[in-house]
Motif scaffolding. Structure first.
Motif, PDB file in Angstrom:
ATOM      1  N   SER A 164      11.330   4.798  26.127  1.00 25.39           N
ATOM      2  CA  SER A 164      11.340   6.110  25.483  1.00 25.39           C
ATOM      3  C   SER A 164      10.073   6.317  24.660  1.00 25.39           C
ATOM      4  N   SER A 165       9.788   7.574  24.396  1.00 23.18           N
ATOM      5  CA  SER A 165       8.612   7.952  23.630  1.00 23.18           C
ATOM      6  C   SER A 165       9.050   8.596  22.312  1.00 23.18           C
ATOM      7  N   PRO A 166       8.393   8.293  21.179  1.00 19.41           N
ATOM      8  CA  PRO A 166       7.200   7.441  21.053  1.00 19.41           C
ATOM      9  C   PRO A 166       7.557   5.969  20.884  1.00 19.41           C
ATOM     10  N   ILE A 167       6.567   5.112  21.096  1.00 14.63           N
ATOM     11  CA  ILE A 167       6.689   3.692  20.748  1.00 14.63           C
ATOM     12  C   ILE A 167       6.208   3.553  19.310  1.00 14.63           C
ATOM     13  N   SER A 168       7.022   2.947  18.449  1.00 14.40           N
ATOM     14  CA  SER A 168       6.673   2.761  17.044  1.00 14.40           C
ATOM     15  C   SER A 168       6.319   1.305  16.775  1.00 14.40           C
ATOM     16  N   VAL A 169       5.119   1.097  16.249  1.00 15.61           N
ATOM     17  CA  VAL A 169       4.633  -0.254  15.937  1.00 15.61           C
ATOM     18  C   VAL A 169       4.623  -0.411  14.418  1.00 15.61           C
ATOM     19  N   PRO A 170       5.506  -1.269  13.849  1.00 19.21           N
ATOM     20  CA  PRO A 170       5.543  -1.445  12.391  1.00 19.21           C
ATOM     21  C   PRO A 170       4.269  -2.117  11.871  1.00 19.21           C
ATOM     22  N   LEU A 171       3.798  -1.634  10.721  1.00 20.57           N
ATOM     23  CA  LEU A 171       2.625  -2.198  10.042  1.00 20.57           C
ATOM     24  C   LEU A 171       3.049  -2.674   8.656  1.00 20.57           C
ATOM     25  N   THR A 172       2.713  -3.915   8.311  1.00 16.99           N
ATOM     26  CA  THR A 172       3.068  -4.451   6.999  1.00 16.99           C
ATOM     27  C   THR A 172       1.884  -5.234   6.421  1.00 16.99           C
ATOM     28  N   GLY A 173       1.772  -5.223   5.113  1.00 17.16           N
ATOM     29  CA  GLY A 173       0.731  -5.982   4.424  1.00 17.16           C
ATOM     30  C   GLY A 173       0.977  -5.947   2.928  1.00 17.16           C
ATOM     31  N   ALA A 174       0.312  -6.828   2.230  1.00 17.01           N
ATOM     32  CA  ALA A 174       0.462  -6.894   0.768  1.00 17.01           C
ATOM     33  C   ALA A 174      -0.912  -6.959   0.125  1.00 17.01           C
ATOM     34  N   GLY A 175      -1.119  -6.129  -0.888  1.00 16.91           N
ATOM     35  CA  GLY A 175      -2.347  -6.181  -1.667  1.00 16.91           C
ATOM     36  C   GLY A 175      -2.202  -7.179  -2.805  1.00 16.91           C
ATOM     37  N   VAL A 176      -3.209  -7.996  -3.012  1.00 11.29           N
ATOM     38  CA  VAL A 176      -3.169  -8.987  -4.080  1.00 11.29           C
ATOM     39  C   VAL A 176      -4.440  -8.890  -4.918  1.00 11.29           C
ATOM     40  N   THR A 177      -4.280  -9.185  -6.191  1.00 15.80           N
ATOM     41  CA  THR A 177      -5.407  -9.167  -7.123  1.00 15.80           C
ATOM     42  C   THR A 177      -6.025 -10.553  -7.229  1.00 15.80           C
ATOM     43  N   GLN A 178      -7.342 -10.621  -7.210  1.00 15.13           N
ATOM     44  CA  GLN A 178      -8.051 -11.892  -7.422  1.00 15.13           C
ATOM     45  C   GLN A 178      -9.040 -11.707  -8.559  1.00 15.13           C
ATOM     46  N   ILE A 179      -8.903 -12.553  -9.556  1.00 14.87           N
ATOM     47  CA  ILE A 179      -9.844 -12.535 -10.685  1.00 14.87           C
ATOM     48  C   ILE A 179     -10.365 -13.958 -10.843  1.00 14.87           C
ATOM     49  N   VAL A 180     -11.640 -14.134 -10.550  1.00 11.85           N
ATOM     50  CA  VAL A 180     -12.237 -15.482 -10.564  1.00 11.85           C
ATOM     51  C   VAL A 180     -13.055 -15.659 -11.833  1.00 11.85           C
ATOM     52  N   ILE A 181     -12.591 -16.564 -12.707  1.00 11.88           N
ATOM     53  CA  ILE A 181     -13.297 -16.868 -13.953  1.00 11.88           C
ATOM     54  C   ILE A 181     -14.114 -18.138 -13.783  1.00 11.88           C
TER      55      ILE A 181
END
Length: 320
Positions: A164-181
């Motif tokens: 059937s149409s449409p084909i749904s492709v799930p997208l997932t991700g996570a943003g992370v903070t990096q602080i380098v001292i």
């Protein structure tokens, strides 16, 4: 029994048994008709059988009907895109392949679109046409701007017959903070002082170019005879920015003294606080009269605990 077998109507054809025929009493024959549609439509035809039989009128008409339907097979791989953890203000690209099977009988058409913040189509978006056996690549970019989970959907409309149409492709991700001292040096040795003077040394606190947001914290000091002459208290550093901290050692009595410079911070690459060990000595000294100069000189004397410092000329006085 004699007669003729013929056919009318596009999409149909006689494979065997067509043309004139003669059947003796008790004999029969087989007529094979093929249906070969070339478009998605309804087809109608007639198989006509003339004869000299006395039991029914001639010709006998056999209705033929059928519908043409394209075979269109779409495939999409992978079926989902998971970007894992990506540093804020950085980007990661992933691709998927969509194909029209070589078994398809017509062109695969449709459109590729995307929904969901943090995701964007770099290549392969919009309408498409794929001939049988052809494929295309769709590149999707993940660009997080905050420390959170992101979800989106890549939507592929199509005219394929296998799903059937449409084909749904799930997208997932996570943003992370990096602080380098980065702190340099990691310890300070003031050596040995002889007089009631002070010695000042410094350290540098830096937020490296790998940081994605502001480095914040506080600088404090503990230990007898140690003090911060500049840079004490809270600080805020953007990526690639640094700050100098000046530490003063002012011993007023003999002995070995230890201290600690404490740096609290929100860096992600090191535990907080960062402790900088401070060490220093106040050595023993004696006054002596120079034999060839009317000079007053202070020099160190050996001491198993204090060590020996360099000679330091601190003043002059008149000869007696």
């Amino acid at each position: 029994l004699t007669g003729d077998v013929s056919l009318s109507g596009s999409g149909f054809s006689i494979v065997t048994g067509g043309g004139s025929y003669t059947l003796t009493p008790g004999q029969s024959k087989t007529v094979t008709v093929k249906f070969s549609p070339t478009a998605d439509q309804t087809y109608n035809g007639t198989l006509s059988i003339t004869h000299n039989a006395t039991n029914t009128s001639s010709p006998i008409s056999v209705p033929l009907s059928g519908s043409g339907a394209s075979t269109l097979i779409i495939s999409v791989a992978p079926s989902s895109l998971n970007y894992g953890e990506v540093l804020n203000s950085h980007t990661t690209d992933k691709t998927l392949i969509m194909s029209n099977s070589s078994s398809s009988t017509s062109n695969l058409t449709g459109s590729v679109s995307l929904s969901g913040s943090g995701f964007s189509i770099i290549t392969g978006g919009g309408s498409y046409t794929l001939t049988p056996g052809q494929s295309k690549t769709v590149t999707v970019r993940f660009s997080p701007t905050a420390a959170q989970t992101y979800n989106g959907t890549l939507s592929i409309t199509h005219n394929a017959t296998n799903t059937s149409s449409p084909i749904s492709v799930p997208l997932t991700g996570a943003g992370v903070t990096q602080i380098v001292i980065d702190v340099n040096p990691t310890s300070i040795d003031f050596g040995t002082l002889l007089t009631d003077v002070y010695l000042e040394k410094s350290i540098t606190i830096s937020s490296t170019n790998l940081s994605t947001t502001t480095l914040t914290g506080n600088v404090s000091i503990s230990g007898t005879y140690y003090s911060i002459s500049s840079g004490e208290g809270s600080f805020s550093l953007q990526p690639n920015q640094s700050k100098e901290i000046k530490i003063k050692f002012t011993p007023t009595q003999e002995g070995t003294f230890s201290g600690n410079l404490s740096i609290t911070h929100n860096g992600t690459n090191d535990t907080s606080p960062i402790d900088i060990n401070l060490t220093g000595k106040r050595g023993k000294a004696v006054w002596t009269r120079s034999t060839n100069q009317d000079a007053c000189i202070m020099s160190s004397i050996p001491d198993n605990n204090m060590g020996t410092s360099s000679l330091i000329a601190i003043g002059w006085e008149s000869a007696i």
